[in-house]
Design a protein around this motif. Structure first.
Motif, PDB file in Angstrom:
ATOM      1  N   ARG A  68       0.823  -1.210   0.000  1.00  0.00           N
ATOM      2  CA  ARG A  68       0.000   0.000   0.000  1.00  0.00           C
ATOM      3  C   ARG A  68       0.857   1.260   0.000  1.00  0.00           C
ATOM      4  NH1 ARG A  68      -4.208   1.497   4.684  1.00  0.00           N
ATOM      5  NH2 ARG A  68      -2.240   1.820   5.727  1.00  0.00           N
ATOM      6  N   ALA A  73      -1.732  -3.054  -4.292  1.00  0.00           N
ATOM      7  CA  ALA A  73      -2.873  -3.684  -3.636  1.00  0.00           C
ATOM      8  C   ALA A  73      -2.531  -5.122  -3.288  1.00  0.00           C
ATOM      9  CB  ALA A  73      -4.093  -3.648  -4.553  1.00  0.00           C
ATOM     10  N   LEU A  95      -7.118  -3.577   4.754  1.00  0.00           N
ATOM     11  CA  LEU A  95      -5.875  -3.521   3.971  1.00  0.00           C
ATOM     12  C   LEU A  95      -5.905  -4.458   2.763  1.00  0.00           C
ATOM     13  CD1 LEU A  95      -3.179  -3.559   6.793  1.00  0.00           C
ATOM     14  CD2 LEU A  95      -3.835  -1.618   5.360  1.00  0.00           C
TER      15      LEU A  95
END
Length: 121
Positions: A68, A73, A95
């Motif tokens: 991140r 991703a 997350l």
């Protein structure tokens, strides 16, 4: 066991067995390798994870956080509800992108039971 594979844009981790305190010695090396690859997408295949504790969750969180910070991703594929619960309790589920459509290979020794089998037609 953790296996790493790559494509031009994706790093995939295939995790098998327990992801817990007993396996923590390999986490720093795996993290360094994944971060060093600098791919935008990290896919963590958890179809063969038999158990994950907070140590394993911390490892996954560190991978997702590192990605991140680089604008990437992290996708969890084949994670059992119990694994997602551990990440949720740790306050880190946001997350990760969860792949809701993935179905673990039939015949793979999936510890998740019938929830990974395709729905009957």
């Amino acid at each position: 066991m953790i296996e790493i594979s790559t494509s031009s844009t994706t790093t995939t981790l295939l995790v098998a067995g327990d992801l817990d305190l007993a396996e923590r010695d390999q986490f720093p090396e795996v993290t360094a390798r994944v971060v060093g690859l600098r791919r935008q997408l990290l896919v963590i295949d958890m179809c063969r994870v038999t158990f994950m504790d907070s140590t394993g969750a911390a490892f996954l969180i560190s991978l997702a956080d590192a990605g991140r910070r680089r604008g990437g991703a992290t996708v969890l594929r084949g994670a059992a509800d119990r694994d997602l619960f551990v990440l949720e309790i740790c306050g880190a589920l946001e997350l990760f992108r969860i792949d809701p459509d993935h179905r673990c290979e039939l015949g793979a020794e999936s510890p998740h039971g019938s929830q990974d089998a395709p729905a009957p037609a």
